[in-house]
Write a protein that holds these residues in place. Structure first.
Motif, PDB file in Angstrom:
ATOM      1  N   LYS A  12       9.774  -1.234   0.056  1.00 41.48           N
ATOM      2  CA  LYS A  12      10.597  -1.493  -1.122  1.00 41.48           C
ATOM      3  C   LYS A  12      11.789  -0.544  -1.144  1.00 41.48           C
ATOM      4  O   LYS A  12      11.888   0.351  -2.002  1.00 41.48           O
ATOM      5  CB  LYS A  12       9.774  -1.348  -2.398  1.00 41.48           C
ATOM      6  CG  LYS A  12       8.701  -2.425  -2.547  1.00 41.48           C
ATOM      7  CD  LYS A  12       8.004  -2.319  -3.904  1.00 41.48           C
ATOM      8  CE  LYS A  12       7.012  -3.450  -4.099  1.00 41.48           C
ATOM      9  NZ  LYS A  12       6.354  -3.384  -5.423  1.00 41.48           N
ATOM     10  N   TYR A  38      14.901  -0.907  -2.039  1.00 41.31           N
ATOM     11  CA  TYR A  38      15.781  -0.909  -3.198  1.00 41.31           C
ATOM     12  C   TYR A  38      15.124  -0.222  -4.396  1.00 41.31           C
ATOM     13  O   TYR A  38      15.811   0.336  -5.269  1.00 41.31           O
ATOM     14  CB  TYR A  38      16.190  -2.344  -3.532  1.00 41.31           C
ATOM     15  CG  TYR A  38      16.966  -2.982  -2.400  1.00 41.31           C
ATOM     16  CD1 TYR A  38      16.447  -4.049  -1.682  1.00 41.31           C
ATOM     17  CD2 TYR A  38      18.199  -2.463  -2.014  1.00 41.31           C
ATOM     18  CE1 TYR A  38      17.139  -4.611  -0.621  1.00 41.31           C
ATOM     19  CE2 TYR A  38      18.889  -3.008  -0.950  1.00 41.31           C
ATOM     20  CZ  TYR A  38      18.361  -4.085  -0.261  1.00 41.31           C
ATOM     21  OH  TYR A  38      19.047  -4.620   0.801  1.00 41.31           O
ATOM     22  N   TYR A  39      13.806  -0.216  -4.463  1.00 42.16           N
ATOM     23  CA  TYR A  39      13.128   0.544  -5.499  1.00 42.16           C
ATOM     24  C   TYR A  39      13.287   2.040  -5.250  1.00 42.16           C
ATOM     25  O   TYR A  39      13.516   2.824  -6.178  1.00 42.16           O
ATOM     26  CB  TYR A  39      11.640   0.160  -5.552  1.00 42.16           C
ATOM     27  CG  TYR A  39      11.392  -1.159  -6.251  1.00 42.16           C
ATOM     28  CD1 TYR A  39      11.710  -2.359  -5.622  1.00 42.16           C
ATOM     29  CD2 TYR A  39      10.862  -1.195  -7.523  1.00 42.16           C
ATOM     30  CE1 TYR A  39      11.498  -3.566  -6.258  1.00 42.16           C
ATOM     31  CE2 TYR A  39      10.642  -2.414  -8.177  1.00 42.16           C
ATOM     32  CZ  TYR A  39      10.965  -3.598  -7.535  1.00 42.16           C
ATOM     33  OH  TYR A  39      10.759  -4.784  -8.174  1.00 42.16           O
ATOM     34  N   HIS A  79      16.765   2.905  -6.220  1.00 39.53           N
ATOM     35  CA  HIS A  79      16.915   2.946  -7.672  1.00 39.53           C
ATOM     36  C   HIS A  79      16.362   4.247  -8.239  1.00 39.53           C
ATOM     37  O   HIS A  79      16.963   4.864  -9.143  1.00 39.53           O
ATOM     38  CB  HIS A  79      16.199   1.753  -8.297  1.00 39.53           C
ATOM     39  CG  HIS A  79      16.309   1.704  -9.795  1.00 39.53           C
ATOM     40  ND1 HIS A  79      15.270   2.073 -10.626  1.00 39.53           N
ATOM     41  CD2 HIS A  79      17.340   1.364 -10.603  1.00 39.53           C
ATOM     42  CE1 HIS A  79      15.663   1.942 -11.876  1.00 39.53           C
ATOM     43  NE2 HIS A  79      16.899   1.511 -11.901  1.00 39.53           N
ATOM     44  N   GLU A  80      15.232   4.691  -7.705  1.00 43.61           N
ATOM     45  CA  GLU A  80      14.622   5.936  -8.179  1.00 43.61           C
ATOM     46  C   GLU A  80      15.514   7.140  -7.898  1.00 43.61           C
ATOM     47  O   GLU A  80      15.488   8.130  -8.625  1.00 43.61           O
ATOM     48  CB  GLU A  80      13.255   6.126  -7.520  1.00 43.61           C
ATOM     49  CG  GLU A  80      12.208   5.122  -8.019  1.00 43.61           C
ATOM     50  CD  GLU A  80      10.899   5.215  -7.246  1.00 43.61           C
ATOM     51  OE1 GLU A  80       9.984   4.466  -7.567  1.00 43.61           O
ATOM     52  OE2 GLU A  80      10.831   6.041  -6.303  1.00 43.61           O
ATOM     53  N   PRO A  85      15.871  -2.250 -10.443  1.00 37.40           N
ATOM     54  CA  PRO A  85      15.550  -2.473  -9.027  1.00 37.40           C
ATOM     55  C   PRO A  85      15.631  -3.932  -8.604  1.00 37.40           C
ATOM     56  O   PRO A  85      15.976  -4.224  -7.460  1.00 37.40           O
ATOM     57  CB  PRO A  85      14.124  -1.928  -8.896  1.00 37.40           C
ATOM     58  CG  PRO A  85      13.585  -1.878 -10.285  1.00 37.40           C
ATOM     59  CD  PRO A  85      14.748  -1.624 -11.170  1.00 37.40           C
ATOM     60  N   THR A 136      17.912  -5.267  -5.603  1.00 32.10           N
ATOM     61  CA  THR A 136      17.347  -6.078  -4.532  1.00 32.10           C
ATOM     62  C   THR A 136      18.188  -7.322  -4.296  1.00 32.10           C
ATOM     63  O   THR A 136      18.484  -7.680  -3.149  1.00 32.10           O
ATOM     64  CB  THR A 136      15.901  -6.482  -4.873  1.00 32.10           C
ATOM     65  OG1 THR A 136      15.102  -5.310  -5.005  1.00 32.10           O
ATOM     66  CG2 THR A 136      15.309  -7.358  -3.784  1.00 32.10           C
TER      67      THR A 136
END
Length: 289
Positions: free
Chosen positions: A208, A210-211, A214-215, A251, A255
């Protein structure tokens, strides 16, 4: 009457008179240059050239042209390739369960934006067999269970290579194919396999990305198309793209944006490959676009 057209690509040590000798050979052979581009790398001291030309009425045959370039190449210690400009390369697509890049490539192929033939789609999951059928392209489901043994993986890869050989494939595209290729398979596909990576390399690897991005509050997301080598995600880079993002985007939005970038970057890389615009320069590429 349409005259035959060819694309010549070459590389050799940079030296005086290369362009003159190549253009002179073509002129003496009854050929007319349509487009030409060249680049001399001061660091590697290598010279690169791409020439698109037509064989006019009364020009020498392709066989004779190849003989003459062989003689010239030997004298200049030159690596060269001669391609029929009207022949569409044959491309096999590998995909798993994320289909945006596959769908984009198929649409570009169908609409005439991508000059290729697609004789096969291979997947370790059955998800996209109906999509392949809608384009009348053979779909090969070669399952590979999680934690599969080395023998199972070797047999699955051997089957992929057999399909590529039987289909006379010029290019293999990993359109989000979520399997790590073995060193042996990477060697078998050296210089003719392109992967799309869901970030700038090497960053945010994993399931993941893109997660993870984002974080970390990133402001740019991107994608990288590169040649496949035995060093995971370290092959020569062909193309990269970016989009700016901000704190308001979740996220899922990242994505979606990232997948759009992946499609565009992969399509550019594939198009440049099939138009013979990519030359390898060590661990880098020269792109005549």
């Amino acid at each position: 009457m349409t005259h035959p057209q060819y694309i010549l690509t070459l590389s050799c040590l940079d030296q005086r008179g290369i362009v003159h000798r190549v253009s002179g050979l073509l002129a003496d052979s009854g050929c007319n240059i349509i487009d030409s581009a060249q680049f001399g790398d001061a660091q590697s001291r290598l010279f690169f050239m791409r020439v698109h030309f037509s064989a006019e009425e009364g020009a020498t045959s392709e066989a004779v042209l190849r003989e003459r370039f062989t003689e010239l190449g030997t004298g200049l210690q030159m690596s060269w390739e001669l391609h029929d400009a009207f022949k569409k390369p044959r491309m096999m697509i590998l995909v798993s369960r994320i289909g945006h890049c596959l769908n984009d490539l198929l649409f570009r192929h169908k609409s005439g934006l991508l000059p290729v033939e697609i004789p096969a789609i291979v997947s370790n999951h059955p998800d996209f067999y109906q999509l392949a059928a809608s384009y009348n392209i053979p779909f090969h489901h070669l399952p590979l269970a999680a934690g599969a043994s080395a023998d199972a993986k070797r047999n699955q890869e051997q089957r992929i290579l057999e399909i590529a050989h039987d289909s006379q494939v010029d290019l293999v595209v990993l359109a989000r194919y979520m399997q790590i290729l073995s060193p042996g398979m990477c060697d078998a596909l050296k210089g003719r396999a392109i992967n799309i990576h869901h970030s700038f390399l090497p960053s945010f690897k994993g399931a993941k990305p893109y997660y993870q991005a984002h974080e970390r509050g990133v402001k740019l997301i991107g994608a990288t198309a590169h040649f496949v080598t035995g060093d995971l995600d370290e092959g020569p880079i062909i193309e990269q793209g970016v989009e700016r993002v901000d704190h308001s985007m979740g996220p899922e939005t990242l994505t979606a944006i990232g997948r759009d970038v992946e499609c565009v970057v992969l399509a550019r890389a594939v198009k440049w490959f099939v138009e013979h615009r990519i030359l390898l320069n060590g661990y880098k590429t020269v792109i005549f676009n």
